[in-house]
Design a protein around this motif. Structure first.
Motif, PDB file in Angstrom:
ATOM      1  N   THR A   1      -8.787 -26.037  -5.096  1.00 44.21           N
ATOM      2  CA  THR A   1      -9.199 -26.425  -6.443  1.00 44.21           C
ATOM      3  C   THR A   1      -7.982 -26.731  -7.307  1.00 44.21           C
ATOM      4  O   THR A   1      -7.963 -27.717  -8.057  1.00 44.21           O
ATOM      5  CB  THR A   1     -10.027 -25.306  -7.105  1.00 44.21           C
ATOM      6  OG1 THR A   1     -11.186 -25.044  -6.305  1.00 44.21           O
ATOM      7  CG2 THR A   1     -10.469 -25.706  -8.497  1.00 44.21           C
ATOM      8  N   LEU A   2      -6.946 -25.904  -7.190  1.00 36.23           N
ATOM      9  CA  LEU A   2      -5.712 -26.134  -7.942  1.00 36.23           C
ATOM     10  C   LEU A   2      -5.057 -27.436  -7.512  1.00 36.23           C
ATOM     11  O   LEU A   2      -4.618 -28.231  -8.353  1.00 36.23           O
ATOM     12  CB  LEU A   2      -4.757 -24.961  -7.734  1.00 36.23           C
ATOM     13  CG  LEU A   2      -3.370 -25.096  -8.368  1.00 36.23           C
ATOM     14  CD1 LEU A   2      -3.471 -25.339  -9.869  1.00 36.23           C
ATOM     15  CD2 LEU A   2      -2.530 -23.847  -8.074  1.00 36.23           C
ATOM     16  N   LEU A   3      -5.023 -27.678  -6.205  1.00 40.37           N
ATOM     17  CA  LEU A   3      -4.410 -28.905  -5.699  1.00 40.37           C
ATOM     18  C   LEU A   3      -5.151 -30.137  -6.229  1.00 40.37           C
ATOM     19  O   LEU A   3      -4.528 -31.121  -6.653  1.00 40.37           O
ATOM     20  CB  LEU A   3      -4.441 -28.886  -4.167  1.00 40.37           C
ATOM     21  CG  LEU A   3      -3.319 -29.619  -3.428  1.00 40.37           C
ATOM     22  CD1 LEU A   3      -1.980 -28.959  -3.714  1.00 40.37           C
ATOM     23  CD2 LEU A   3      -3.574 -29.639  -1.936  1.00 40.37           C
ATOM     24  N   LYS A   4      -6.461 -30.083  -6.227  1.00 41.57           N
ATOM     25  CA  LYS A   4      -7.259 -31.218  -6.702  1.00 41.57           C
ATOM     26  C   LYS A   4      -7.126 -31.414  -8.209  1.00 41.57           C
ATOM     27  O   LYS A   4      -7.181 -32.545  -8.704  1.00 41.57           O
ATOM     28  CB  LYS A   4      -8.720 -31.026  -6.300  1.00 41.57           C
ATOM     29  CG  LYS A   4      -8.951 -31.151  -4.799  1.00 41.57           C
ATOM     30  CD  LYS A   4     -10.395 -30.858  -4.420  1.00 41.57           C
ATOM     31  CE  LYS A   4     -10.590 -30.957  -2.912  1.00 41.57           C
ATOM     32  NZ  LYS A   4     -11.984 -30.621  -2.515  1.00 41.57           N
ATOM     33  N   ALA A   5      -6.952 -30.326  -8.942  1.00 37.56           N
ATOM     34  CA  ALA A   5      -6.740 -30.446 -10.383  1.00 37.56           C
ATOM     35  C   ALA A   5      -5.410 -31.132 -10.676  1.00 37.56           C
ATOM     36  O   ALA A   5      -5.307 -31.966 -11.582  1.00 37.56           O
ATOM     37  CB  ALA A   5      -6.787 -29.070 -11.043  1.00 37.56           C
TER      38      ALA A   5
ATOM     39  N   HIS B   1     -10.422 -33.585  -9.998  1.00 40.78           N
ATOM     40  CA  HIS B   1     -11.275 -33.113 -11.093  1.00 40.78           C
ATOM     41  C   HIS B   1     -10.383 -32.577 -12.199  1.00 40.78           C
ATOM     42  O   HIS B   1      -9.235 -32.210 -11.974  1.00 40.78           O
ATOM     43  CB  HIS B   1     -12.296 -32.065 -10.633  1.00 40.78           C
ATOM     44  CG  HIS B   1     -11.719 -30.924  -9.862  1.00 40.78           C
ATOM     45  ND1 HIS B   1     -12.172 -30.551  -8.634  1.00 40.78           N
ATOM     46  CD2 HIS B   1     -10.704 -30.071 -10.149  1.00 40.78           C
ATOM     47  CE1 HIS B   1     -11.484 -29.516  -8.189  1.00 40.78           C
ATOM     48  NE2 HIS B   1     -10.591 -29.203  -9.087  1.00 40.78           N
ATOM     49  N   PHE B   2     -10.903 -32.580 -13.420  1.00 34.76           N
ATOM     50  CA  PHE B   2     -10.116 -32.192 -14.577  1.00 34.76           C
ATOM     51  C   PHE B   2     -10.304 -30.707 -14.875  1.00 34.76           C
ATOM     52  O   PHE B   2     -11.402 -30.165 -14.738  1.00 34.76           O
ATOM     53  CB  PHE B   2     -10.507 -33.017 -15.799  1.00 34.76           C
ATOM     54  CG  PHE B   2     -10.214 -34.483 -15.645  1.00 34.76           C
ATOM     55  CD1 PHE B   2      -8.991 -34.906 -15.171  1.00 34.76           C
ATOM     56  CD2 PHE B   2     -11.164 -35.434 -15.979  1.00 34.76           C
ATOM     57  CE1 PHE B   2      -8.712 -36.256 -15.035  1.00 34.76           C
ATOM     58  CE2 PHE B   2     -10.907 -36.786 -15.847  1.00 34.76           C
ATOM     59  CZ  PHE B   2      -9.666 -37.200 -15.359  1.00 34.76           C
ATOM     60  N   PRO B   3      -9.235 -30.033 -15.311  1.00 37.74           N
ATOM     61  CA  PRO B   3      -9.358 -28.615 -15.655  1.00 37.74           C
ATOM     62  C   PRO B   3     -10.183 -28.404 -16.913  1.00 37.74           C
ATOM     63  O   PRO B   3     -10.299 -29.301 -17.757  1.00 37.74           O
ATOM     64  CB  PRO B   3      -7.902 -28.185 -15.871  1.00 37.74           C
ATOM     65  CG  PRO B   3      -7.200 -29.433 -16.286  1.00 37.74           C
ATOM     66  CD  PRO B   3      -7.856 -30.536 -15.509  1.00 37.74           C
TER      67      PRO B   3
ATOM     68  N   PRO C   1      -6.626 -40.365 -11.504  1.00 40.76           N
ATOM     69  CA  PRO C   1      -5.829 -40.266 -10.274  1.00 40.76           C
ATOM     70  C   PRO C   1      -4.881 -41.445 -10.050  1.00 40.76           C
ATOM     71  O   PRO C   1      -3.740 -41.250  -9.611  1.00 40.76           O
ATOM     72  CB  PRO C   1      -6.903 -40.199  -9.180  1.00 40.76           C
ATOM     73  CG  PRO C   1      -8.075 -39.565  -9.850  1.00 40.76           C
ATOM     74  CD  PRO C   1      -8.062 -40.102 -11.251  1.00 40.76           C
ATOM     75  N   TYR C   2      -5.330 -42.677 -10.347  1.00 41.05           N
ATOM     76  CA  TYR C   2      -4.458 -43.825 -10.102  1.00 41.05           C
ATOM     77  C   TYR C   2      -3.244 -43.796 -11.022  1.00 41.05           C
ATOM     78  O   TYR C   2      -2.147 -44.250 -10.639  1.00 41.05           O
ATOM     79  CB  TYR C   2      -5.234 -45.136 -10.266  1.00 41.05           C
ATOM     80  CG  TYR C   2      -5.468 -45.588 -11.687  1.00 41.05           C
ATOM     81  CD1 TYR C   2      -4.538 -46.398 -12.338  1.00 41.05           C
ATOM     82  CD2 TYR C   2      -6.620 -45.215 -12.383  1.00 41.05           C
ATOM     83  CE1 TYR C   2      -4.745 -46.808 -13.655  1.00 41.05           C
ATOM     84  CE2 TYR C   2      -6.839 -45.619 -13.681  1.00 41.05           C
ATOM     85  CZ  TYR C   2      -5.902 -46.419 -14.320  1.00 41.05           C
ATOM     86  OH  TYR C   2      -6.096 -46.821 -15.605  1.00 41.05           O
TER      87      TYR C   2
END
Length: 248
Positions: A48-52, A57-59, A76-77
């Motif tokens: 989850t931290l890596l994806k944030a 996804h946004f925190p 992301p881009y």
């Protein structure tokens, strides 16, 4: 003069999924030229931290700064263009294309539409593509379909694709999952030279692998930072030895 400001700063990050608190006041700092490992039990919030950080996804709360810029709400881009790259846990190479063309497409994604329309990129990017493949021992497989590679080789190809555009920070989510012990050992050897040009944040369950390549470790548990320090400091922590090392 050496820049003392971390390349990546995550401050008081929180992430809610409905009533579930996946991240709770998480703060980490990643310096330039270092490999930073995220470890902890399943469900501790590592991915989850890596994806944030990547913008998948946004925190809910907190901030993420990269290259001194607040990227918390960047798409992301935008993060990719700023020099941040991500390789997810599940391999996503294009199996029906050649190994060469997989890296070509990764590089073309950073090109202008005009250069693509004029078809000027393939010849110009050839040496960059072959260098990326050679780094991961895939140069002699360039013309083969990516689907013909072994699982470990497909993982290496995807890492080569992520590194080809020259990011300043690469995020890896369990890159050795499903690999043989020999492939895991070789993956570590192939990644170490990357440190000279690109920092790394890596989520990994193989403690021997992550300890051999990382300079710094953050231990997460139930969405919070349990411990943060050098590999030696984490290894010598009585709490980590007692509670988490056997569960990671």
């Amino acid at each position: 003069m050496v820049d003392s400001v971390p390349l990546l700063e995550v401050s008081a990050l929180g992430k809610m999924f409905g009533a579930l608190r996946a991240l709770d006041d998480v703060s980490i700092a990643v310096n330039r030229g270092t490999f930073h490992g995220l470890i902890g039990p399943n469900g501790s919030g590592k991915s989850t931290l890596l994806k944030a950080i990547a913008g998948a996804h946004f925190p809910t709360t907190g901030t993420i700064r990269f290259h001194r810029k607040d990227i918390t709400n960047w798409a992301p881009y935008q993060r990719a263009r700023a020099g941040l790259s991500l390789k997810f846990q599940i391999t996503a190479v294009l199996r029906e294309l050649s190994v060469y063309d997989n890296v070509l497409l990764a590089l073309q994604s950073h090109e202008s539409p005009w250069s693509l329309v004029l078809s000027r990129t393939r010849r110009r990017l050839d040496s960059q593509i072959m260098q990326a493949l050679d780094r991961f021992r895939l140069a002699d497989r360039a013309d083969e379909l990516a689907g013909k590679l072994s699982h470990g080789e497909q993982q290496w190809l995807e890492i080569a694709m992520a590194l080809a555009p020259g990011p300043k920070l690469l995020l890896l989510d369990e890159p050795t999952g499903g690999m043989s012990p020999e492939e895991r050992r070789m993956t570590g050897e192939l990644l170490l030279p990357v440190k000279a040009e690109c920092s790394l944040v890596i989520v990994e369950h193989d403690l021997d692998f992550i300890k051999n390549i990382c300079d710094h470790l953050t231990v997460l548990d139930q969405g919070r930072v349990l411990c943060d320090g050098t590999v030696r400091e984490i290894e010598e922590s009585p709490e980590i030895q007692r509670v988490y090392t056997s569960r990671v």
